[in-house]
Design an enzyme around this catalytic site. Sequence first.
Site, mmCIF file in Angstrom:
data_model
loop_
_atom_site.group_PDB
_atom_site.id
_atom_site.type_symbol
_atom_site.label_atom_id
_atom_site.label_comp_id
_atom_site.label_asym_id
_atom_site.label_seq_id
_atom_site.Cartn_x
_atom_site.Cartn_y
_atom_site.Cartn_z
ATOM 1 N N GLU A 195 0.523 -0.803 -0.079
ATOM 2 C CA GLU A 195 0.102 -0.208 -0.044
ATOM 3 C C GLU A 195 0.589 1.303 0.158
ATOM 4 O O GLU A 195 0.731 2.525 0.865
ATOM 5 C CB GLU A 195 -0.831 -0.021 1.378
ATOM 6 C CG GLU A 195 -1.476 -1.059 1.135
ATOM 7 C CD GLU A 195 -3.066 -1.039 1.919
ATOM 8 O OE1 GLU A 195 -2.715 -0.104 3.373
ATOM 9 O OE2 GLU A 195 -4.342 -1.572 2.212
ATOM 10 N N GLU A 264 -7.045 -8.070 -0.672
ATOM 11 C CA GLU A 264 -7.079 -8.085 1.259
ATOM 12 C C GLU A 264 -8.774 -7.549 0.948
ATOM 13 O O GLU A 264 -9.317 -6.149 0.923
ATOM 14 C CB GLU A 264 -6.289 -6.752 2.161
ATOM 15 C CG GLU A 264 -4.795 -6.849 1.950
ATOM 16 C CD GLU A 264 -4.220 -5.965 3.174
ATOM 17 O OE1 GLU A 264 -4.948 -4.887 3.595
ATOM 18 O OE2 GLU A 264 -3.320 -5.728 3.086
HETATM 19 C C1 GAL Z 1 -4.181 -2.207 5.219
HETATM 20 C C2 GAL Z 1 -2.942 -3.264 4.808
HETATM 21 C C3 GAL Z 1 -2.976 -4.407 5.784
HETATM 22 C C4 GAL Z 1 -3.064 -4.177 7.062
HETATM 23 C C5 GAL Z 1 -4.778 -3.938 7.107
HETATM 24 C C6 GAL Z 1 -5.232 -3.847 8.422
HETATM 25 O O1 GAL Z 1 -4.165 -0.984 4.904
HETATM 26 O O2 GAL Z 1 -2.217 -3.455 3.899
HETATM 27 O O3 GAL Z 1 -1.268 -5.005 6.879
HETATM 28 O O4 GAL Z 1 -2.977 -3.746 8.743
HETATM 29 O O5 GAL Z 1 -4.914 -2.350 6.122
HETATM 30 O O6 GAL Z 1 -5.959 -4.495 8.877
#
Ligand code: GAL
Length: 888
Positions: A195, A264
């Site tokens: 990110e 994600e």
């Molecule tokens: C995303 C990040 C993850 C984790 C998630 C929240 O932005 O890439 O590593 O932090 O948020 O759980």
Amino acid sequence: MAESTRVSSLPWRTLLPPIIAFLLFLPIVSGSYFKPFNVSYDHRALIVAGKRRMLVSAGIHYPRATPEMWPDLITKSKEGGADVIQTYVFWSGHEPVKGQYNFEGRYDLVKFVKLVGSSRLYLHLRIGPYVCAEWNFGGFPLWLRDVHGIQFRTDNEPFKKEMQKFVTKIVDLMREAKLFCWQGGPIIMLQIENEYGDVEKSYGQKGKDYVKWAASMALGLGAGVPWVMCKQTDAPENILDACNGYYCDGFKPNSKTKPVLWTENWDGWYTRWGGSLPHRPAEDLAFAVARFYQRGGSFQNYYMYFGGTNFGRTSGGPFYITSYDYDAPLDEYGLKSEPKWGHLKDLHAAIKLCEPALVTADAPQYRKLGSNQEAHIYHGDGEAGGKVCAAFLANIDEHKSAYVKFNGQSYTLPPWSVSILPDCRHVAFNTAKVGAQTSVKTVESARSPLGSMSILQKSVRQDNVSYISKSWMALQEPIGIWGENNFTSQGLLEHLNVTKDRSDYLWHRTRINVSEDDITFFKKNGANPTVSIDSMRDLLRVFVNKQLSGSVVGHWVKAVQPVRFVQGNNDLLLLTQTVGLQNYGAFLEKDGAGFRGKARLTGFKNGDIDLSKLSWTYQVGLKGEAEKIYTVEHNEKAAWSALEPNVSTSIFTWYKTYFDSPEGTDPVVLDLESMGKGQAWVNGHHIGRYWSIISQKDGCEKPCDYRGAYNSDKCTTNCGKPTQTRYHVPRSWLKPSSNLLVLFEETRGNPFKISAKTVTAGILCGQVSESHYPPLRKWSKQEFINGTMSINSVAPELHLHCEDGHVISSIEFASYGTPRGSCERYSTGKCHASKSLSIVSEACQARNNCFIEVSNTAFHSDPCRGTSKTLAVMARCSPSQDRSYLGF
Ligand code: GAL
């Protein structure tokens, strides 16, 4: 014959998992897991071994579980319909000291990847090496701050050198172990950075240059599989960019040559000390996933499928709790969270049925069905020659159901839902109709090793908790400077520069001389002097002459703490503490801890005293930490003394006892609600920070409605209660008896009230109506392809299954008819088949799982003609070795 298929039960299924696990993990010894294959991509999907694939991925972070838990987590991911396991790589765990690598135990990455391969799942390895992940310092090792001239995550030579060295190390390690797909291993995709798009602007041109450098550095390693940069709109042409978020169905990659990937899918959220517990409803999560594949998505990963535990001091922050449960489909202990796990399993099965059509079409055909309703249709020539067709019908109205016509048929779509039609005709799944069972986790007091007890006795014992030990030892931690390796320096030093994060604690001591005039001045003013610090994090405790004056908690907040001095010399002690280092944001290396800005003592006759001008003596950590008194080897050397119950305890005390492991195989937790704040170790294993801080009072009032866009404040629970009271102690860290438990308590607590408990899915509920779609396990992909689907004649089923090693010990409620209420609160309605309980009991009792057909035939008659009927069941699961519930 019909009888046995209608109400079937498969006791042999209990034997299957260990046999399958044994067979699946055989290749670990033999080496290769797949016939070597390549991975590439086009605009539609990843191309795995020459074929476009629709992939479902399960996020599991290996150090958040133990190696003993890994096989079960992977097996349950596969059973739940995952094709891929996704993990980050945790640099701080692998290189805790510069140049000294650790790939053992929970950090045995090669072993983890091999286990994934031996389950014949693929792996997406996100090397980062910045990972965020609510992990201490975002995964960076602390020594990285000390590299001369370093600036993290930008076009900075010292940083790039260290980053390249670590990423190369991991790629080489994987290659040497033959873990890439072209070597017959499971790794199909990698990730560089994480990110970065969120912070890139802060770094100006150097940020842009860094993205290009990171991409070409990664590609230069010759790993032979695609690399991803998530949330990176300027990802170079030969690097995939991907979406992260709660919904990613509108996502467009930055090039027409790249597929739509979702690295994600936040299926829950993390928790802060003092925060409420997040919950993302299964219906909304399934909706997000179905919408993604509906609108052209091809790879989706659950962040997290299993969240696990932040053991030791690995949790990030500030203030992230020890549990990383995440409300994921597999809970912190690896138990299925139902109905989430089961509902997603059904969803994945439906998507898999659509796969032949989804991969054939280059893009979906769009059809508007109403103002808030739409269809996406995928059709083309199937692999076997025939035509294939799959459709997704969505109702994105947040409130109302919709009746739509599609291909000459009528369909009812509940609000905020997607129906999946793998043959463009039959509904295999609707995201808002949960057919999967609900499980209620029960937490039981550890069973006495003196013999098994009946269910009834056990539940009595729940109220009458048996505490872990009657005999406790205590040891006072010195307040202030305790040892020889302290040092004195002018001014206030930055916390992390001194501790290097070897401990949460940093003592600062100085001497304040208070004159008689000052004392008179304080009295006259009617106010004590105050320690006043412009900005501090995470926790500050102020002591005068070893007496605690007070504590301040916060993230870069002002600290104002009144103190009481005596005339003459006073020892002023400041203890700064961290509760998880920053893991998100630009310029992490500059963030630091402890104090910022001015630090003064105010309220003196001659004006303020500038604390940063004084001479301070520093001591990192606690004496007990330095002497490792929490370990089996060293604890005996400390001068413990017996602790009397009911005697009030003092702050900064170490406690120890020995305890027996709870019987059975269910996950074990320690209930530390009676304690204040500190850290705990079992047999030398650091189980994490604990803190009985109370969660915010408000925010949990609204009933949870799955409809409408999710955010982490929706559907939260646990307001006004301690954020975390149970701390996971993995079974493999326990022996049958005499387990050493050591706690360091910063405030006050009552160790005599600590108990060990076991967690299990003790109660199952299921509710399926006659009109539900037929069980997905009866849908045959081949029949779709051949166009011979005969699913109309198959009745829906209710499926109940206990965790492995457990059986259904009783059916507490069963009604085929018009039952009312919800899990644990069912009652019979006007219509009720009188044999419901006996039929369900007969099918399910003493078995690990059972399927019950929801039809008049299965219940021998129609209890109310012309009325649509539902079957609702509530069952209890118990360990299978415990036969006491059967009266043995
Ligand atoms: C995303 C990040 C993850 C984790 C998630 C929240 O932005 O890439 O590593 O932090 O948020 O759980």
